[in-house]
Scaffold this active site. Structure first.
Site, PDB file in Angstrom:
ATOM      1  N   LYS A  22       0.865  -1.187  -0.200  1.00 53.15           N
ATOM      2  CA  LYS A  22       0.087   0.111   0.092  1.00 53.15           C
ATOM      3  C   LYS A  22       1.121   1.303  -0.040  1.00 53.15           C
ATOM      4  O   LYS A  22       0.550   2.426  -0.780  1.00 53.15           O
ATOM      5  CB  LYS A  22      -0.944  -0.020   1.358  1.00 53.15           C
ATOM      6  CG  LYS A  22      -1.791   1.345   1.454  1.00 53.15           C
ATOM      7  CD  LYS A  22      -2.925   0.853   2.207  1.00 53.15           C
ATOM      8  CE  LYS A  22      -2.793   0.819   3.607  1.00 53.15           C
ATOM      9  NZ  LYS A  22      -2.972   2.363   4.320  1.00 53.15           N
ATOM     10  N   ARG A  27       2.919   5.841  -3.613  1.00 53.32           N
ATOM     11  CA  ARG A  27       4.057   6.833  -3.837  1.00 53.32           C
ATOM     12  C   ARG A  27       4.146   6.538  -5.325  1.00 53.32           C
ATOM     13  O   ARG A  27       4.494   7.590  -6.076  1.00 53.32           O
ATOM     14  CB  ARG A  27       5.277   6.197  -3.108  1.00 53.32           C
ATOM     15  CG  ARG A  27       5.531   6.852  -1.567  1.00 53.32           C
ATOM     16  CD  ARG A  27       6.222   5.744  -0.883  1.00 53.32           C
ATOM     17  NE  ARG A  27       6.533   6.148   0.329  1.00 53.32           N
ATOM     18  CZ  ARG A  27       5.592   6.032   1.429  1.00 53.32           C
ATOM     19  NH1 ARG A  27       4.663   5.581   1.227  1.00 53.32           N
ATOM     20  NH2 ARG A  27       6.133   6.598   2.605  1.00 53.32           N
ATOM     21  N   SER A 163       8.548   9.480  10.881  1.00 55.60           N
ATOM     22  CA  SER A 163       7.321   9.213  10.251  1.00 55.60           C
ATOM     23  C   SER A 163       7.759   9.075   8.540  1.00 55.60           C
ATOM     24  O   SER A 163       8.161  10.114   8.319  1.00 55.60           O
ATOM     25  CB  SER A 163       6.402  10.366  10.761  1.00 55.60           C
ATOM     26  OG  SER A 163       5.337  10.370   9.448  1.00 55.60           O
ATOM     27  N   GLN A 165       5.575   9.218   6.412  1.00 55.35           N
ATOM     28  CA  GLN A 165       4.792   9.966   5.820  1.00 55.35           C
ATOM     29  C   GLN A 165       5.270  11.432   5.716  1.00 55.35           C
ATOM     30  O   GLN A 165       5.066  12.101   4.726  1.00 55.35           O
ATOM     31  CB  GLN A 165       3.493   9.782   6.371  1.00 55.35           C
ATOM     32  CG  GLN A 165       2.687   8.648   6.241  1.00 55.35           C
ATOM     33  CD  GLN A 165       1.336   8.499   6.845  1.00 55.35           C
ATOM     34  OE1 GLN A 165       0.783   9.237   7.568  1.00 55.35           O
ATOM     35  NE2 GLN A 165       0.776   7.323   6.402  1.00 55.35           N
ATOM     36  N   ASP A 315       2.997  -0.993  11.479  1.00 55.46           N
ATOM     37  CA  ASP A 315       1.598  -1.356  11.439  1.00 55.46           C
ATOM     38  C   ASP A 315       1.159  -2.602  11.691  1.00 55.46           C
ATOM     39  O   ASP A 315      -0.019  -3.320  11.672  1.00 55.46           O
ATOM     40  CB  ASP A 315       1.205  -1.219   9.923  1.00 55.46           C
ATOM     41  CG  ASP A 315       1.227   0.373   9.523  1.00 55.46           C
ATOM     42  OD1 ASP A 315       1.135   1.221  10.312  1.00 55.46           O
ATOM     43  OD2 ASP A 315       1.542   0.546   8.255  1.00 55.46           O
ATOM     44  N   LYS A 342      -3.229   6.183  15.081  1.00 56.24           N
ATOM     45  CA  LYS A 342      -3.444   5.571  13.954  1.00 56.24           C
ATOM     46  C   LYS A 342      -5.039   5.469  13.566  1.00 56.24           C
ATOM     47  O   LYS A 342      -5.653   6.443  14.116  1.00 56.24           O
ATOM     48  CB  LYS A 342      -2.869   4.315  14.000  1.00 56.24           C
ATOM     49  CG  LYS A 342      -1.382   3.995  14.055  1.00 56.24           C
ATOM     50  CD  LYS A 342      -0.620   4.786  13.151  1.00 56.24           C
ATOM     51  CE  LYS A 342       0.887   4.749  12.898  1.00 56.24           C
ATOM     52  NZ  LYS A 342       1.562   5.298  11.826  1.00 56.24           N
ATOM     53  N   ARG A 389      -6.755  -3.037  10.580  1.00 55.47           N
ATOM     54  CA  ARG A 389      -5.713  -3.835  11.336  1.00 55.47           C
ATOM     55  C   ARG A 389      -6.296  -4.610  12.520  1.00 55.47           C
ATOM     56  O   ARG A 389      -5.721  -5.570  12.955  1.00 55.47           O
ATOM     57  CB  ARG A 389      -4.411  -3.172  11.395  1.00 55.47           C
ATOM     58  CG  ARG A 389      -3.918  -2.530  10.017  1.00 55.47           C
ATOM     59  CD  ARG A 389      -2.471  -2.217   9.965  1.00 55.47           C
ATOM     60  NE  ARG A 389      -2.062  -1.181   8.933  1.00 55.47           N
ATOM     61  CZ  ARG A 389      -2.035  -1.927   7.542  1.00 55.47           C
ATOM     62  NH1 ARG A 389      -2.138  -3.018   7.350  1.00 55.47           N
ATOM     63  NH2 ARG A 389      -1.783  -0.896   6.664  1.00 55.47           N
TER      64      ARG A 389
HETATM   65  C1  S3P Z   1       3.229   4.927   6.016  1.00 56.66           C
HETATM   66  C2  S3P Z   1       3.934   5.257   7.252  1.00 56.66           C
HETATM   67  C3  S3P Z   1       3.549   4.773   8.596  1.00 56.66           C
HETATM   68  C4  S3P Z   1       2.198   3.777   8.693  1.00 56.66           C
HETATM   69  C5  S3P Z   1       1.308   4.158   7.774  1.00 56.66           C
HETATM   70  C6  S3P Z   1       1.683   4.156   6.279  1.00 56.66           C
HETATM   71  C7  S3P Z   1       3.721   5.488   4.779  1.00 56.66           C
HETATM   72  O1  S3P Z   1       3.068   6.019   9.119  1.00 56.66           O
HETATM   73  O2  S3P Z   1       1.899   3.597   9.940  1.00 56.66           O
HETATM   74  O3  S3P Z   1       0.280   2.952   7.764  1.00 56.66           O
HETATM   75  O4  S3P Z   1       3.155   4.892   3.954  1.00 56.66           O
HETATM   76  O5  S3P Z   1       4.550   6.211   4.809  1.00 56.66           O
HETATM   77  P1  S3P Z   1       3.795   7.148   9.856  1.00 56.66           P
HETATM   78  O6  S3P Z   1       4.571   7.848   8.922  1.00 56.66           O
HETATM   79  O7  S3P Z   1       2.755   8.167  10.448  1.00 56.66           O
HETATM   80  O8  S3P Z   1       4.665   6.479  10.824  1.00 56.66           O
END
Ligand code: S3P
Length: 432
Positions: A22, A27, A163, A165, A315, A342, A389
Site C-alpha cells: 500500500k 508513492r 514518520s 509520511q 503497522d 493511527k 488492522r
Molecule cells: C506509512 C507510514 C506509517 C504507517 C502508515 C503508512 C507510509 O505512518 O503507519 O500506515 O506509507 O509512509 P507514519 O509515517 O505516521 O509512521
C-alpha cells in the site's frame, strides 16, 4: 456494519494471496503524476485507500487509467487546483503525501478532508516543516485543511518521532525547486520514497552511517516516467503469516512479498519468538527487495521489543500483540506512543480486545504488556473501532483460540486488503 466471526478449524496450509504494498502504491501513483511521461504500475494495491489517491489525482487533472486488474498507467502532467475538496476517506497516506506534493507546487490550492477518523488525526508534524518551506496550510493541525503551494525553500529537518509520511511529504514538496533539503532520521522509517525517487532519476543520497539516516536531495529533481513493479504488502501478509505461526501444525506461504529490512520487524520478531521462518527466492524489483516467505507454527516464547525496533513493524503491532497472547510468558513492547494516532487508538484497542478474549494485557504509558499463557479462551466479541488492522488481527486470533471470536464490523478491512477473507479461506481458515 458487517460483523465477522472466526473459529479454530485445524491447521492452515498453502499460499495466501496478498495485495501489492500500500505504501509503495500511493508513492508510485503520486510520483508518476509528477513525472514527465508515462508511468506503468504493476500489482497496485486494490484497497479503498489507494483508490482515494487515484480519485484525488483525477481531481488534480492527471490521467490515471486502469490497464488490467491491478495494473495502471499514470500520465504525468502539471496539476491544476481542484474545484472540490479532496476526500481522502480513511487514508492518512493519501492526505499527507498529497499535501506534501501540493505544498511544492506554486499556484496550486487544494482543500483536503476525510472521514471522521481521519479528521481527528494530527497534521502538525507535517504542517510545520511544509510551512517553513513556504507553503500556507490552514488550519495546521487537522483536516479539513487548505494548502496553498509555493516555490519551496530549503530545509534541514529532524524526523523524530520517525514518520515516513512526514519525510515523504517534505521530499515531494521539495521536487518543486532545487533548494537544499536534508532530513535527519535518528531511527530510520520505511524508505520507499527515497528508493522510488532514485529509480525515477532524482538525485538523492542516503547516508546510513551511525544507525540513522541522513537524506539529501541533489539539484536534479526532474522525474522520468518509469515502469514500477510492486511487491506484496508485508503489512497485509502479516495476517496470514501470523495465522501460520499460531495455529498448531500450520505451514503458510506468501509469494513475492516486499522484504525491505525497514518493513520486516514483525517477521524478524516472530522468528525470534520461535516461529519457523524461511525466506527464499530473494530478488530486486524496482529497487526493492522481494522474496517468498514461508512460516511454520511453533510454541512461541514471549518478546521484548525496544522502541527503536518499532518503526520497522509500526503497522504490525496488532498482529504481534496477538502472537504475544499465544506465547508462554509476559511480553513487553515499548515506544508505542504513535499507535494512539493511527486509524484508531490502537494501544487501547489492542489491550481491550485482548482482555475481551481472556488475555491479561495492559497499555502502560507508551508500552504494551501482555501475559501469554500459551492458550487464549476467545469466545468473545471484539470492537474493531473502525480499524482494519484491529479487525484482521482479532479475526486471526479466533483461528487459534478455544472459542470463536466475533468482530463488530469488518467493512474497513477493504481499505487495505479487500481479499483478506478469501485469502484466509484459501489456506483453510473458518471465517464468516
Ligand atoms: C506509512 C507510514 C506509517 C504507517 C502508515 C503508512 C507510509 O505512518 O503507519 O500506515 O506509507 O509512509 P507514519 O509515517 O505516521 O509512521
Amino acid at each position: 456494519m458487517a460483523c465477522m466471526i472466526t473459529s479454530a478449524g485445524g491447521a492452515l496450509q498453502g499460499e495466501a494471496a496478498v495485495p501489492g504494498d500500500k505504501s509503495l502504491s500511493h508513492r508510485a501513483l503520486i510520483l508518476g503524476a509528477i513525472a514527465e511521461g508515462e508511468t506503468t504500475i504493476r500489482n497496485l494495491n486494490d484497497g479503498e485507500d489507494v483508490g482515494r489517491t487515484i480519485a484525488a489525482l483525477g481531481q488534480f487533472g492527471v490521467a490515471v487509467e486502469q490497464l488490467g486488474d491491478v495494473d495502471w498507467r499514470v500520465t504525468g502532467s502539471p496539476w491544476t487546483s481542484p474545484a472540490e475538496p479532496i476526500d481522502c476517506g480513511n487514508s492518512a497516506t493519501t492526505a499527507r503525501l498529497l499535501i506534501g506534493a501540493v505544498a511544492g507546487m506554486e499556484g496550486v490550492v487544494a482543500t483536503f478532508t476525510g472521514d471522521p477518523s481521519l479528521r481527528t488525526r494530527p497534521m502538525e508534524q507535517l504542517a510545520v516543516p511544509l510551512a517553513r518551506m513556504g507553503a500556507a496550510l490552514e488550519p495546521a493541525n487537522r483536516l479539513p485543511l487548505t494548502v496553498t503551494g509555493a516555490r519551496p525553500g530549503g530545509i534541514v529537518q529532524r524526523n523524530d518521532p520517525p514518520s515516513a509520511q512526514v519525510k515523504s511529504a517534505i521530499l515531494f514538496a521539495a521536487l518543486g525547486s532545487n533548494s537544499p533539503v536534508e532530513i535527519v532520521e535518528p531511527i530510520p522509517s520505511r524508505d520507499h520514497s527515497e528508493i522510488l525517487l532514485a529509480q525515477m532519476g532524482c538525485a538523492i543520497s542516503v547516508d546510513w552511517s551511525g544507525g540513522g539516516h541522513t537524506i539529501r536531495l541533489g539539484q536534479q529533481r526532474r522525474l522520468a516516467g518509469s515502469e514500477i513493479a510492486i511487491g506484496g504488502d508485508p503489512s497485509a501478509a502479516a495476517f496470514p503469516l501470523l495465522a501460520g505461526a499460531i495455529v498448531p501444525g500450520s505451514a503458510v506461504r506468501v509469494a513475492g512479498m516486499n522484504v525491505s529490512s525497514l518493513r520486516t520487524g514483525f517477521l524478524d520478531e516472530l522468528e525470534r519468538m520461535g516461529a519457523r521462518v524461511e525466506i527464499t527466492n530473494e530478488r530486486t524489483e524496482s529497487g526493492e527487495t522481494v522474496a517468498d516467505v514461508a512460516i511454520g507454527a511453533a510454541r512461541l516464547a514471549p518478546c521484548m521489543v525496544p522502541a527503536d525496533r518499532v518503526p520497522s513493524m509500526i503497522d504490525e503491532i496488532p498482529a504481534l500483540a496477538v502472537a504475544c497472547a499465544f506465547a508462554d510468558g509476559t511480553s513487553v513492547i515499548e515506544g508505542l506512543g504513535e499507535l494512539r494516532h493511527k486509524e484508531s487508538d490502537r494501544l487501547s484497542a489492542i489491550a481491550a480486545g485482548l482482555n475481551a478474549c481472556g488475555v491479561m494485557a495492559l497499555a502502560d504509558g507508551d508500552a504494551l504488556r501482555i501475559r501469554g499463557r500459551g492458550r487464549v479462551p476467545g469466545d468473545s466479541t471484539v470492537m474493531a473501532r473502525g480499524d482494519h488492522r484491529i479487525a484482521m488481527a482479532f479475526l486471526v486470533l479466533g483461528l487459534a483460540a478455544e472459542g470463536p471470536v466475533t468482530i463488530d464490523d469488518g467493512t474497513m478491512i477493504a481499505t487495505s486488503f479487500p481479499g483478506f477473507a478469501m485469502a484466509m479461506r484459501g489456506i483453510g481458515a473458518d471465517i464468516r
